[in-house]
Design an enzyme around this catalytic site. Structure first.
Site, mmCIF file in Angstrom:
data_model
loop_
_atom_site.group_PDB
_atom_site.id
_atom_site.type_symbol
_atom_site.label_atom_id
_atom_site.label_comp_id
_atom_site.label_asym_id
_atom_site.label_seq_id
_atom_site.Cartn_x
_atom_site.Cartn_y
_atom_site.Cartn_z
ATOM 1 N N CYS A 87 0.041 5.062 -0.283
ATOM 2 C CA CYS A 87 -1.037 4.417 -1.024
ATOM 3 C C CYS A 87 -2.219 4.169 -0.081
ATOM 4 O O CYS A 87 -2.045 3.623 1.012
ATOM 5 C CB CYS A 87 -0.518 3.105 -1.595
ATOM 6 S SG CYS A 87 -1.791 1.969 -2.141
ATOM 7 N N GLU A 88 -3.399 4.584 -0.496
ATOM 8 C CA GLU A 88 -4.562 4.435 0.379
ATOM 9 C C GLU A 88 -5.021 2.982 0.513
ATOM 10 O O GLU A 88 -5.795 2.666 1.407
ATOM 11 C CB GLU A 88 -5.716 5.300 -0.116
ATOM 12 C CG GLU A 88 -6.335 4.871 -1.416
ATOM 13 C CD GLU A 88 -7.489 5.775 -1.844
ATOM 14 O OE1 GLU A 88 -8.432 5.247 -2.441
ATOM 15 O OE2 GLU A 88 -7.438 6.986 -1.577
ATOM 16 N N HIS A 89 -4.557 2.102 -0.357
ATOM 17 C CA HIS A 89 -4.998 0.708 -0.308
ATOM 18 C C HIS A 89 -4.245 -0.110 0.736
ATOM 19 O O HIS A 89 -4.823 -0.978 1.378
ATOM 20 C CB HIS A 89 -4.829 0.054 -1.687
ATOM 21 C CG HIS A 89 -5.665 0.707 -2.745
ATOM 22 N ND1 HIS A 89 -5.252 0.832 -4.048
ATOM 23 C CD2 HIS A 89 -6.882 1.307 -2.673
ATOM 24 C CE1 HIS A 89 -6.181 1.469 -4.750
ATOM 25 N NE2 HIS A 89 -7.181 1.761 -3.934
ATOM 26 N N HIS A 90 -2.937 0.155 0.885
ATOM 27 C CA HIS A 90 -2.136 -0.617 1.829
ATOM 28 C C HIS A 90 -1.386 0.254 2.823
ATOM 29 O O HIS A 90 -0.694 -0.257 3.701
ATOM 30 C CB HIS A 90 -1.116 -1.491 1.072
ATOM 31 C CG HIS A 90 -1.739 -2.400 0.069
ATOM 32 N ND1 HIS A 90 -1.806 -2.106 -1.282
ATOM 33 C CD2 HIS A 90 -2.354 -3.596 0.218
ATOM 34 C CE1 HIS A 90 -2.421 -3.079 -1.915
ATOM 35 N NE2 HIS A 90 -2.766 -4.001 -1.037
ATOM 36 N N GLN A 128 -2.086 7.271 -7.207
ATOM 37 C CA GLN A 128 -1.330 8.151 -8.107
ATOM 38 C C GLN A 128 -2.235 8.852 -9.115
ATOM 39 O O GLN A 128 -2.012 10.013 -9.461
ATOM 40 C CB GLN A 128 -0.240 7.349 -8.825
ATOM 41 C CG GLN A 128 0.667 8.206 -9.698
ATOM 42 C CD GLN A 128 1.803 7.413 -10.289
ATOM 43 O OE1 GLN A 128 2.257 6.423 -9.717
ATOM 44 N NE2 GLN A 128 2.285 7.820 -11.449
ATOM 45 N N HIS A 156 5.946 2.098 -6.475
ATOM 46 C CA HIS A 156 4.989 1.790 -5.412
ATOM 47 C C HIS A 156 5.469 0.607 -4.585
ATOM 48 O O HIS A 156 5.666 -0.489 -5.119
ATOM 49 C CB HIS A 156 3.616 1.475 -6.023
ATOM 50 C CG HIS A 156 2.980 2.657 -6.680
ATOM 51 N ND1 HIS A 156 1.853 3.267 -6.175
ATOM 52 C CD2 HIS A 156 3.313 3.350 -7.803
ATOM 53 C CE1 HIS A 156 1.517 4.277 -6.954
ATOM 54 N NE2 HIS A 156 2.393 4.353 -7.951
ATOM 55 N N CYS A 158 3.830 -1.081 -2.523
ATOM 56 C CA CYS A 158 2.836 -2.154 -2.464
ATOM 57 C C CYS A 158 3.012 -3.135 -3.621
ATOM 58 O O CYS A 158 2.544 -4.272 -3.544
ATOM 59 C CB CYS A 158 1.417 -1.583 -2.454
ATOM 60 S SG CYS A 158 1.005 -0.577 -3.891
#
Length: 198
Positions: A87-90, A128, A156, A158
């Site tokens: 995941c690019e956020h976390h 995703q 996920h 996260c």
């Protein structure tokens, strides 16, 4: 005879990322000189290169390298393709399965190339929704079939390890082009990927 696994990494990138991991680990309060942690920054640097190797791969060329003229024009489905991404956020993993179908229009593609396309896009920092779109558009623009369908189901970390901490949630995303935009074709595809035909 002993088994040797060979992996090749960019040494300059490895050293730079390793030093960053050393700082991160130290800033989090861990002793980077402790025996169990001593080689962790280098392992993590190599792991990150492996998990993001999709940036160095060309998915269109992978498909073009295995396209064959063929008169078959019914649905081709490859389902339950395992995928692992970050995941690019976390920068935490998400993982699950992709189900992909296309209807040929003069060309088919080697079946192994479809999972390879999934891996190329999954081995990047992703969400995703974009992963679904990337796979769909790559197949649609390169193979130029009569239709393409992609469904991804993923869990996920996260959402599971942090944040809302929901352990059993699954996220489903989908995309359809061409003949799969017709409800009857889409319904057939969805029925086939949820059926156990064995």
């Amino acid at each position: 005879m002993s088994y040797t696994k060979f992996e090749e990494y960019n040494m300059q990138v490895t050293e730079e990322v390793k030093s960053k991991f050393e700082s991160i680990i130290s800033n989090l309060g861990e002793d980077v000189k402790r025996e169990g942690i001593l080689k962790t920054p280098e392992r993590a640097a190599k792991a990150m290169q492996f998990l993001t190797q999709g940036y160095d791969q060309n998915p269109e060329e992978i498909l073009k390298g295995a396209m064959f003229k063929e008169g078959y024009d019914d649905m081709v489905i490859v389902k339950d393709i395992e995928l692992y991404s970050l995941c690019e956020h976390h920068m935490l993993p998400f993982f699950g399965k992709a189900h992909i179908a296309y209807i040929p229009d003069g060309y088919i593609v080697g079946l192994s190339k479809i999972p390879r396309i999934v891996d190329v896009f999954a081995r990047r920092l992703q969400v995703q929704e974009r992963l679904t779109h990337d796979i769909l558009e790559c197949i649609n623009t390169t193979l130029k079939p009569k239709g393409v369908a992609v469904v991804i189901e993923a869990s996920h970390m996260c959402m599971m390890m942090r944040g809302v901490q929901k352990q059993n949630s699954v996220t489903t995303t989908s995309g359809f082009r061409g003949q799969f935009e017709k409800i009857e074709t889409r319904t057939e595809f969805l029925r086939l990927i949820t059926s156990d035909l064995t």
